[in-house]
Design a protein around this motif. Structure first.
Motif, PDB file in Angstrom:
ATOM      1  N   GLY A 190       0.822  -1.204   0.000  1.00 15.50           N
ATOM      2  CA  GLY A 190       0.000   0.000   0.000  1.00 15.50           C
ATOM      3  C   GLY A 190       0.856   1.253   0.000  1.00 15.50           C
ATOM      4  N   ARG A 208      -1.409   8.660   6.199  1.00 19.40           N
ATOM      5  CA  ARG A 208      -2.609   7.834   6.036  1.00 19.40           C
ATOM      6  C   ARG A 208      -2.262   6.734   5.034  1.00 19.40           C
ATOM      7  N   SER A 210      -3.103   3.155   3.078  1.00 14.96           N
ATOM      8  CA  SER A 210      -4.174   2.278   2.598  1.00 14.96           C
ATOM      9  C   SER A 210      -3.541   1.023   2.008  1.00 14.96           C
ATOM     10  N   LYS A 233      -9.985  -4.278   3.181  1.00 11.09           N
ATOM     11  CA  LYS A 233      -9.380  -3.005   2.787  1.00 11.09           C
ATOM     12  C   LYS A 233      -9.241  -2.146   4.038  1.00 11.09           C
ATOM     13  N   THR A 235      -7.600   1.364   5.961  1.00 11.49           N
ATOM     14  CA  THR A 235      -6.990   2.694   5.968  1.00 11.49           C
ATOM     15  C   THR A 235      -6.629   3.015   7.400  1.00 11.49           C
ATOM     16  N   TRP A 237      -4.324   5.709  10.064  1.00 14.69           N
ATOM     17  CA  TRP A 237      -3.599   6.963  10.276  1.00 14.69           C
ATOM     18  C   TRP A 237      -2.595   6.739  11.404  1.00 14.69           C
ATOM     19  N   GLN A 247      -8.203   3.860  12.569  1.00 19.28           N
ATOM     20  CA  GLN A 247      -8.259   2.871  11.497  1.00 19.28           C
ATOM     21  C   GLN A 247      -9.699   2.661  11.056  1.00 19.28           C
ATOM     22  N   SER A 249     -11.861  -0.065   8.475  1.00 18.31           N
ATOM     23  CA  SER A 249     -11.699  -1.348   7.802  1.00 18.31           C
ATOM     24  C   SER A 249     -13.022  -1.811   7.218  1.00 18.31           C
TER      25      SER A 249
END
Length: 281
Positions: A190, A208, A210, A233, A235, A237, A247, A249
């Motif tokens: 990512g 951030r 991903s 998936k 993301t 921080w 987070q 998800s």
């Protein structure tokens, strides 16, 4: 037997395990929370020592709880300072503790991807099923490491160092019939983007990141085979000297269960969860 509190706790444990398997950081907008006695952490992604980080975890599936995270100890390994990041997860009156090793080398933070404790619990429970005997239980692809660029910049990378696929395999007999369950896990590389985020614990300038985690479960019972694919998936921080700030998800989780009758049951669950840093003590 199904216990909702345990099920919720395991779901939170899996979600948070994915987070701390990349345990990282960037630059905090308010103050530096790094441990002054360990200067190698201040430019990396390891939470400051002698502090507790309190998180809330919310899920659209109804599971919710809290996580308390801290660096509980250090040890030297070949001249490298290795930190133990401990996370205590509490939900529905139950508790689970996770531990992960972190270290910094060459401008990157490494976090060990280890065999989850839940794997050993699964093997034990599987072996207790009526008329089932586990004949083989092995893991491959460990240890590996999630690696993240320490620099606070757009385009920073998060990737796996070491084996690219982690595999867990059980072979068994059920009333004399052969069967097996194999799970393969792949962390997909990512990228990061610099972003300021505000949470109850404060305001942080973060990377951030991903990325995705893909799973494939192959189950064989006699001459019958079933394959199921899952994907998450994520993301997240991250703040330097703090680690996880937030987070989000979204996941399609798949369970493939060989029943004592010899049949295969597939359970597909779609979930979304958010973990947020509430307080630093």
């Amino acid at each position: 037997m199904y216990y909702p509190s345990v099920n919720n706790l395991l779901r939170l444990g899996v979600a948070f395990f994915l987070m701390i398997s990349i345990g990282t950081g960037c630059e905090q907008a308010v103050e530096d929370l790094g441990d002054p006695q360990n200067s190698d952490k201040t430019s990396g992604f390891i939470p400051g020592g002698n502090r507790k980080y309190i998180y809330s975890v919310e899920s659209d599936g109804g599971a919710g709880g809290t996580v308390t995270q801290s660096v509980s100890g250090t040890r030297d390994s070949a001249g490298i300072t290795v930190y133990n990041l401990q996370s205590v997860i509490q939900a529905s009156g139950a508790s689970m503790t996770l531990n992960n090793n972190l270290f910094v080398i060459g401008g990157k933070t490494y976090t060990e991807i280890k065999v989850p404790d839940a794997w050993y619990q699964y093997v034990t429970l599987f072996n207790q099923m009526p008329n089932v005997r586990v004949t083989k239980a092995v893991v491959n692809g460990y240890p590996a490491y999630m690696v993240m660029d320490n620099a606070l910049k757009d385009g920073g990378k998060i990737a796996v160092s070491g084996p690219q696929v982690q595999e867990q395999l059980i072979e068994y007999t059920n009333n004399g019939n052969l069967g097996s369950v194999k799970q393969e896990i792949v962390h997909i590389t990512g990228t990061g983007k610099v972003e300021t985020i505000k949470v109850p614990a404060g305001s942080f300038v973060c990377s951030r990141f991903s990325y995705e985690v893909a799973t494939t479960i192959t189950t064989r019972v006699g001459h019958t085979q079933e394959t199921a694919n899952g994907n998450e998936k994520i993301t997240v921080w991250m703040a330097q000297g703090v680690g996880i700030v937030k987070q989000q998800s979204d996941a399609t989780l798949v369970s493939v269960i060989p029943l004592p009758t010899g049949e295969i049951k597939k359970i597909v669950t779609n979930t979304a969860s958010t973990t947020t840093l509430q307080n630093i003590q």
